[in-house]
Write an enzyme that holds these catalytic residues in place. Sequence first.
Site: not given
Length: 461
Positions: A294-296, A299
């Site tokens: 979900h992040c890298i 974001d």
Amino acid sequence: MGAINTLAELQTKVNEKTVRVGVVGLGYVGLPLALGFARKGFRTTGFDIDPAKVEKLRRGETYIGHIAGALIAEEVEKARFQPSADYARLGEMDAIIICVPTPLNEHRDPDLSYIRNTAEAISAHLRPGQLIVLESTTYPGTTDEVVLPILERSGLRCPLSSYATDGRTLEFSEAVGGDFLLAFSPEREDPGNKQFQTHQIPKVIGGVNGASALAARALYDQVFERTLLVSSARAAEMTKLLENIYRCVNIALVNELKLLCLRMGIDIWEVIEAAKTKPFGFTAFYPGPGLGGHCIPIDPFYLTWKAREYEFPTRFIELAGEINSAMPEHVVASLADALNRRKQCLQEARILLLGVAYKKDIDDLRESPSLRIMELLRLRGARVDYHDPYFPRLPKTRRYDFGLASVELTAQTLAQFDAIVIATDHSSYDYGFIVRHARLVLDTRNATRRVTEFREKIVRC
Ligand SMILES: NC(=O)c1ccc[n+]([C@@H]2O[C@H](COP(=O)([O-])OP(=O)(O)OC[C@H]3O[C@@H](n4cnc5c(N)ncnc54)[C@H](O)[C@@H]3O)[C@@H](O)[C@H]2O)c1
């Protein structure tokens, strides 16, 4: 209520452990956080809009592999953790922590709808003295420019005010506050990481004003071994993005170097292991089939979007995104070449993909490169199946619906496929067994490094 009173009252409740904590969004981030407060003896309410999740939690069951159901059951039984779908209860809370998703929309721009909806729900029940903390990863300015105005629609005020800090405290004169308190504290959860538990990871906190920063620190000090104040919510928001951009850019760097090393006949994994022996100035990052989670992959583009407001091109982020998102194509091209060398073609070939989770030993397939690889293989006419111990069936995602179930991993099934693609290096796989029975193995993770037999079947890519 005066600012100092607001802060002092909350600090007293925290110290006396009577503070009521609400966590909104019980996913990979919110659930362990809520349980962390509950286990420390705080009466914690977990809010989620998904009634199925709330029901499961109430029954003491888990839906996240690495969080034990027994742990949830224990806290529910002791009434320290109460799952709820009833926003009206937000008004009962003294502190509310927001952990809702922050995805990109179809134009790859930030989708703040989850944060906005949550802020609106809180605003409708906001009362003087409450502390609100945003944890969802987002661009610098979200807390001040998006959340604060929505909360102030309640008629209550929380003035934006600068303060200086040494990381631990700030000048008393700078402890400006208002009717309520508002801060940002980035989540640094790493699902599946056995080395660090949530409470061991230092917590960075930035307030909309000094009183908000101190209030949030008082709360998190109860659960986290170390907290660190920064001088604004924006600095805290940017800290999280720096951490993720650093990973994204460095992964892109090793992915690009891997492509070069493959051409030069150099083993990139051997090179990384050797470079790692340098005791300073080098941190190892590893190549793979593409970015996931979900992040890298997401974001950094929050910052790219915000940077446009300042007419500032974020070239490192764009370049890293380009390289990382091209990796699934590289995997498919390598597979086509490997089959070609065997006088086979990808069209009609039967391919078994091992691992759909975005990284090893977790049950999370968000943004997983495996899904893109499956899509690309199908587009080229291959017949694709998968195996993943964490996904007996492949759930529908926003983009994909393959309608597949995990195949059994036996000697017989392995031999039926023209090629096996190792996309996720789960620890439970017996790589020696896989290589022994497969016809061809494409290894995107160097997972077969310890396999000694039949190495001629392995293609690293
Ligand atoms: N997963 C990670 O490893 C990780 C790490 C660091 C930061 N983050 C950030 O934390 C945030 C949350 O991520 P996550 O992985 O926990 O997401 P998730 O999808 O696992 O969980 C989010 C939860 O919020 C619920 N939800 C959505 N809208 C809601 C609403 N209006 N009210 C109440 N509940 C609502 C969903 O039903 C879901 O259970 C994101 O901003 C993410 O970038 C995630």
